[in-house]
Design a protein around this motif. Structure first.
Motif, PDB file in Angstrom:
ATOM      1  N   SER A  61      64.388  21.902-113.646  1.00 16.50           N
ATOM      2  CA  SER A  61      63.202  22.293-112.866  1.00 16.50           C
ATOM      3  C   SER A  61      62.926  21.272-111.766  1.00 16.50           C
ATOM      4  CB  SER A  61      61.984  22.454-113.775  1.00 16.50           C
ATOM      5  OG  SER A  61      61.451  21.199-114.146  1.00 16.50           O
ATOM      6  N   LEU A  63      64.799  19.936-109.832  1.00 17.70           N
ATOM      7  CA  LEU A  63      65.657  20.132-108.655  1.00 17.70           C
ATOM      8  C   LEU A  63      65.115  21.217-107.718  1.00 17.70           C
ATOM      9  CD1 LEU A  63      69.087  20.026-110.544  1.00 17.70           C
ATOM     10  CD2 LEU A  63      67.998  18.155-109.297  1.00 17.70           C
ATOM     11  N   ASN A  64      64.026  21.858-108.122  1.00 19.94           N
ATOM     12  CA  ASN A  64      63.492  22.982-107.339  1.00 19.94           C
ATOM     13  C   ASN A  64      62.361  22.557-106.411  1.00 19.94           C
ATOM     14  OD1 ASN A  64      65.112  24.871-108.532  1.00 19.94           O
ATOM     15  ND2 ASN A  64      63.488  25.905-109.664  1.00 19.94           N
ATOM     16  N   TYR A  65      62.295  23.206-105.267  1.00 18.43           N
ATOM     17  CA  TYR A  65      61.086  23.191-104.445  1.00 18.43           C
ATOM     18  C   TYR A  65      60.214  24.350-104.929  1.00 18.43           C
ATOM     19  CZ  TYR A  65      58.159  22.714-100.272  1.00 18.43           C
ATOM     20  OH  TYR A  65      57.111  22.504 -99.418  1.00 18.43           O
ATOM     21  N   HIS A  66      58.897  24.235-104.809  1.00 14.39           N
ATOM     22  CA  HIS A  66      58.014  25.284-105.314  1.00 14.39           C
ATOM     23  C   HIS A  66      56.662  25.198-104.635  1.00 14.39           C
ATOM     24  CE1 HIS A  66      56.136  22.218-108.029  1.00 14.39           C
ATOM     25  NE2 HIS A  66      57.321  21.683-107.874  1.00 14.39           N
ATOM     26  N   ILE A  67      55.897  26.270-104.721  1.00 13.07           N
ATOM     27  CA  ILE A  67      54.651  26.374-103.950  1.00 13.07           C
ATOM     28  C   ILE A  67      53.600  25.373-104.425  1.00 13.07           C
ATOM     29  CG2 ILE A  67      53.651  28.259-105.323  1.00 13.07           C
ATOM     30  CD1 ILE A  67      53.371  27.986-101.531  1.00 13.07           C
ATOM     31  N   ASP A  68      53.651  24.974-105.707  1.00 14.10           N
ATOM     32  CA  ASP A  68      52.678  23.983-106.169  1.00 14.10           C
ATOM     33  C   ASP A  68      52.990  22.589-105.632  1.00 14.10           C
ATOM     34  OD1 ASP A  68      51.318  25.932-107.448  1.00 14.10           O
ATOM     35  OD2 ASP A  68      51.843  25.344-109.488  1.00 14.10           O
ATOM     36  N   TYR A  72      55.463  26.776 -98.066  1.00 11.43           N
ATOM     37  CA  TYR A  72      56.637  27.632 -97.817  1.00 11.43           C
ATOM     38  C   TYR A  72      56.346  28.455 -96.572  1.00 11.43           C
ATOM     39  CZ  TYR A  72      59.228  27.755-102.348  1.00 11.43           C
ATOM     40  OH  TYR A  72      59.998  27.510-103.454  1.00 11.43           O
ATOM     41  N   MET A  79      54.245  33.465 -99.285  1.00 11.41           N
ATOM     42  CA  MET A  79      54.271  32.508-100.387  1.00 11.41           C
ATOM     43  C   MET A  79      52.932  31.785-100.462  1.00 11.41           C
ATOM     44  SD  MET A  79      57.035  32.739-102.117  1.00 11.41           S
ATOM     45  CE  MET A  79      57.291  31.177-102.968  1.00 11.41           C
ATOM     46  N   HIS A 275      56.357  34.094-107.745  1.00 13.73           N
ATOM     47  CA  HIS A 275      57.687  34.618-107.397  1.00 13.73           C
ATOM     48  C   HIS A 275      58.722  34.362-108.483  1.00 13.73           C
ATOM     49  CE1 HIS A 275      57.045  36.144-103.365  1.00 13.73           C
ATOM     50  NE2 HIS A 275      58.307  36.498-103.386  1.00 13.73           N
ATOM     51  N   GLY A 276      58.517  33.347-109.301  1.00  5.74           N
ATOM     52  CA  GLY A 276      59.394  33.140-110.452  1.00  5.74           C
ATOM     53  C   GLY A 276      60.841  32.825-110.109  1.00  5.74           C
ATOM     54  N   GLY A 277      61.114  32.324-108.913  1.00  4.98           N
ATOM     55  CA  GLY A 277      62.496  32.043-108.531  1.00  4.98           C
ATOM     56  C   GLY A 277      63.274  33.316-108.222  1.00  4.98           C
ATOM     57  N   HIS A 407      59.883  23.691 -97.301  1.00 10.43           N
ATOM     58  CA  HIS A 407      60.883  24.736 -97.452  1.00 10.43           C
ATOM     59  C   HIS A 407      61.219  25.260 -96.062  1.00 10.43           C
ATOM     60  CE1 HIS A 407      62.827  28.475 -98.798  1.00 10.43           C
ATOM     61  NE2 HIS A 407      63.026  27.827 -99.925  1.00 10.43           N
TER      62      HIS A 407
END
Lengths: 502, 449
Positions: A61, A63-68, A72, A79, A275-277, A407
């Motif tokens: 996890s 390794l991910n970029y995310h909205i929190d 984006y 997003m 979005h859940g990836g 992003h």
């Protein structure tokens, strides 16, 4: 490696991640009597402890970029912030543990929620009825096309064509083709809108549906939407609104009032479900009375205060989902609408549109805006000039943004804009956040002038750098094969043209 | 007052409007023709924001009006099963890094999602015994429908044989999808043993045969025999329950060309039937026809190994009207739940779990079959679900079980199958204790006396 081993690589014989309930009943001996060919010989699954599993997926996890984590600017993807209360409400045991085959008398709360959410969406859309069965926007498009097909079949009209603008999302023509329609692309005009003359020429008595996105994928409101829809209706065609960009219209305008006959909402865009990836999303299709008889089944009906599922709609296209769509996301969207109310929804559109115009205004000097007029919730830049002058492509700018903590925007879409960068900040970003993004974009524009190589080889700070995607598609490795994969000769570090040039 | 989800303040609004050379926010909406703006009116929505306590109270009321598996002991199956969801799943799944990430189109900042999908694809391949699995579909029913369409495209035939043992809703969905392109599904009725008759599928010039494994009645059909009977060019499409595959032969090893199914039992929870998790695995020869996203291994420009979305030329955003499918958004987070689940249970756990389900269901079956007037519908081997005929109307039996025992006793079969108006479909998972099963049996005995 990107830093994390395969879960198969973490496996050690004998480890386990969970204790199962004990067998508290006598076995009846029937298993031993089954013919061996019915039984499984072996199962190649990893054997790992619970600690291994938690650490593996936690490390992944990271390794991910995310909205929190941050913004984006992904055009057409909306997003926005995914409120936490939505997830908590969907996890209430009365929803999360409700069996889909429960008799209706035991599911009255779920049915009430579905009925009310359908009503909310129809009201926001200016339509007459809603189905929440589609699991995603494209699924909604498909359902709508099936309904249109059923409608014209019932009318005895042989309408086999669907028109889509050249700026449409790829799902529009793909959904139409999956429904057996012949798809014709209609060119946009110089202002980025539907070209009335081209549309008029393309329309004939074989056109069943014209699929529009409004605001369109350039972030522009179709200025002549009333004339466009009237033209379609005069030719006997119905008109679809791809509602991916509904964030711009909330509380201000309704597709139903523009004359659209059918539309879909992406609950995972406009109504904040995560979005859940890549999913699950949820589509909702709203229709005018003309298409209501064809809605997929089952539908919720309310009789004397009791809700029930009904399949008794003889003209329905039938079922499109095994159960009732992505119910968990329906709970989230319902919660979201309660959290905002009509005034809050209107404020979303205000902020989303103002944010986009502000970012556009600040970027306009350093970048070229594809269609320079007041935009709605998003706008499109073209990197054509940078590509020609400096050999720095839109892809490079997007990758450099990753280095700077953002992003990438949506790139190379819509197809009608060369080197396109499509930017949608959403209402979730504060002024500081927007300024941070703009400053990053301006810094990149300066780098393009002074250090183009830096941009061309970005990203430099991410866990991995750019991949050789051509090689990956030429010899696809789509599952873990243990030693076999490890034994593959290491690929040569790919030489990009840019590097050779250096 | 600003809304907590919308940071924009009045002061910032003025500053930003100024930067845009505008006097008011209203000006931004003047591109919308006036008649449309004038017509705007929304009825039936709450006028303004609700507070969080008010929201929680309203949603708690709605949730409380449902009788879910937290309040009823359930023996409902029919495509959704009350399996235990390990606590680490919600804990990992709702990490922001997974739940709030976008589709991994930018692999440099999405390796977590990409590697998890790659592991999902691998686990699905190993479970089904096939070579290629995609990143997920909407649910089991739409995966079956997409498989039918893929078969038609692969061998250029238009007719699909559909076993009546396939879940009735799945059959409806397959029918809906085929009708849209003027193709048809032909129903093959189960024989008296609850199996798809080999003779009925033999030699037909069809695109595919779709069968359930186990089928809707829990029956384990002989896939190898069906494959032998079927025309060699026709695809054998198997709709499988992934939990059953811990015990029963991998369909790929029995000659299946395509295996699809509903992955919800793999730790995704019930959620009133969605988010579902469609999975699809195919033989290597179908690699370029499979719908949906695929993750593959790749090397970056420094030679490091990692993962990317690959073979995207099949997909709608590249191929548009000529794409393999229109699917875009899938069920990625549910696929992640199932990946965590399959890893947590592991090799031993998946086998043990399937055996627990098998033995508990058989214990319930033997006890129910021992009640006078109750008899099995089919004599075939079954997994964790079975059909029985009752000597009185099933609805009355079910309502009494609910009322007096707090038990959801099963699903009536009469609505979907003619001749089974007196029958119930009963599922027993690892969560059901002997005591609960005994209560079900006692309740049925009392009702049918």
């Amino acid at each position: 490696m990107s830093g994390e081993k395969s879960i198969f690589g973490l496996s050690a014989a004998g480890r386990r991640g969970m204790v199962l309930p004990e067998l508290d009943v006598p076995a009846d001996g029937s298993l031993e009597e089954l013919p061996a060919e019915l039984l499984r010989a072996e199962l190649d699954f990893p054997e790992v402890s619970q600690v291994d599993v938690v650490r593996h997926f936690t490390r992944l996890s990271s390794l991910n970029y995310h909205i929190d984590k941050g913004m984006y600017p992904l055009g057409s993807c909306t997003m926005k912030y995914n409120p936490k209360v939505n997830d908590l409400m969907a996890a209430l045991p009365g929803f999360a543990q409700l069996h889909p085959r429960s008799p209706d008398r035991l599911a009255q709360g779920a049915l009430e929620l579905i009925d009310r959410l359908g009503g909310f969406l129809a009201a926001v859309a200016g339509m007459d009825a809603t189905t929440l069965l589609p699991a995603a926007g494209a699924h909604g498009e498909l359902a709508a096309l099936m309904m249109v097909k059923a409608h014209f079949r019932k009318m005895g009209a042989g309408r086999t064509r669907v028109l889509v603008p050249d700026s449409a999302h790829g799902t529009n023509p793909a959904s139409a083709a999956m429904c057996g329609f012949d798809v014709t692309e209609v060119p946009s005009n110089a202002r980025g809108s539907t070209d009335l003359a081209a549309l008029g020429k393309a329309l004939d008595e074989r056109v069943a549906l014209v699929m529009l996105t409004n605001p369109n994928t350039l972030g522009l409101f179709e200025e002549q939407i009333l004339e466009v829809i009237e033209l379609c209706h005069r030719a006997g065609a119905l008109v679809y609104c791809d509602g991916a960009n509904s964030n711009a219209l909330l509380g201000h305008a309704r597709p139903g009032d523009m004359g659209f006959d059918v539309m879909h909402f992406n609950l995972h865009k406009t109504f904040s479900t995560p979005h859940g990836g890549g999913g699950p999303g949820a589509g909702a299709v709203c229709v005018k009375h003309v298409l209501e008889p064809y809605l997929p089944v089952p539908r919720v009906v309310n009789e004397g205060g009791a809700y029930r599922w009904s399949r008794d709609f003889p003209d329905s296209i039938g079922r499109i989902h095994g159960f009732y769509g992505n119910f968990g996301n329906q709970v989230r969207a319902f919660t979201y609408i309660l959290a905002l109310g009509l005034s809050g929804l209107r404020r979303i559109a205000d902020a989303a549109v103002l944010n986009a115009n502000y970012v556009k205004a600040r970027l306009a000097g350093a970048y070229d805006v594809a269609y320079d007029r007041s935009c709605m919730h998003e706008f499109v830049l073209t990197g054509k000039r940078m590509a020609r002058a400096k050999g720095v492509k839109t892809l490079d700018v997007a990758k450099r943004l990753l280095d700077l903590g953002y992003h990438a925007p949506t790139i190379y879409f819509p197809l009608i804009v060369e080197e396109a960068m499509m930017i949608e900040p959403t209402e979730s970003e504060s002024l500081e956040s927007l300024d941070g993004f703009v400053d990053a974009m301006l810094a990149i524009a300066r780098e393009v002038e002074t250090e183009p190589e830096l941009v061309r080889h970005a990203p430099h700070t991410t866990p991995v750098s750019r991949f050789d995607e051509v090689e990956a598609a030429r010899k696809p490795v789509l599952r873990w094969r243990g030693a076999e994969a490890a034994a593959r000769p290491p690929a040569k570090p790919a030489k990009t043209k840019e590097r050779e040039a250096r | 007052m600003t809304h907590p989800y919308i940071p924009l303040t009045a002061a910032e609004e003025s500053k930003m409007l100024q930067a845009c050379g505008l006097a008011s926010v209203e000006q931004l909406f003047e591109c919308i023709p006036e008649p449309i703006r004038k017509a705007f009116q929304v009825d039936g929505l709450p006028p303004g924001p609700l507070s969080e306590p008010a929201i929680v109270s309203e949603l708690t009321r709605l949730a409380g009006a449902n009788w879910a598996c937290d309040r009823l002991v359930t023996f409902l199956g029919g495509g959704a099963y009350d399996h235990h969801v390990p606590s680490i799943i919600p804990s990992l799944l709702f990490r922001s890094e997974f739940a709030t990430a976008y589709t991994p189109y930018q692999p440099e900042v999405s390796q977590g999602t990409l590697q998890a999908i790659f592991e999902f694809q691998t686990l699905v391949c190993n479970l089904t015994g096939l070579e290629i699995a995609n990143a997920s579909m909407y649910d089991g029913a739409t995966a079956a429908a997409e498989a039918a369409l893929m078969a038609c495209g692969a061998n250029g035939r238009d007719q699909v044989l559909l076993s009546s043992g396939v879940h009735p809703s799945y059959r409806d969905v397959v029918g809906t999808y085929l009708r849209a392109t003027d193709r048809e599904a032909t129903l093959v009725e189960l024989d008296t043993t609850g199996q798809t008759p080999h003779a009925a599928v033999a030699g037909a010039d069809v695109a595919a045969l779709v069968v359930g494994y186990p089928n809707y009645f829990g029956v384990i059909e002989s896939l190898a025999a069906l494959r032998r009977a079927l025309d060699p060019k026709a695809l054998l499409v198997v709709v499988a329950n992934p939990i059953a595959l811990g015990l029963f032969a991998a369909p790929g090893a029995c000659g299946a060309d395509v295996v699809v199914g509903e992955g919800m039992p793999l730790g995704a929870g019930l959620n009133y039937g969605g988010p579902g998790l469609g999975f699809m695995a195919v033989k290597e020869s179908l690699m370029r026809r499979i719908p949906g996203r695929l993750v593959g291994m790749a090397r970056d420009h420094h030679g490091r190994s990692g993962y990317v979305l690959t073979l995207q030329a099949r997909e709608q955003h590249i191929r548009r009207a000529r794409a393999a499918s229109n699917i875009c958004t899938n069920q990625a987070l549910a696929a992640l739940a199932s990946t965590i689940y399959m890893c947590t249970l592991g090799r031993q756990g998946m086998i043990e779990l399937a055996k627990l389900n098998y033995h508990k269901a058989h214990y319930a079956f033997r006890a129910l079959e021992g009640i006078e007037g109750v008899r099995a519908v089919f004599p075939s081997p079954f997994f964790n679900e079975f059909a029985i005929r009752l000597p009185r109307e099933p609805r009355a039996v079910l309502e009494r079980l609910e009322r007096e025992d707090g038990i959801a006793g099963g699903i009536e079969l009469g609505g979907d199958y003619k001749g089974l108006e007196d029958a119930l479909l009963i599922a027993v998972t690892e969560k059901r204790t002997r005591q609960e099963i005994d209560r079900l049996v006692a309740g049925v005995r009392r009702s049918v006396k």
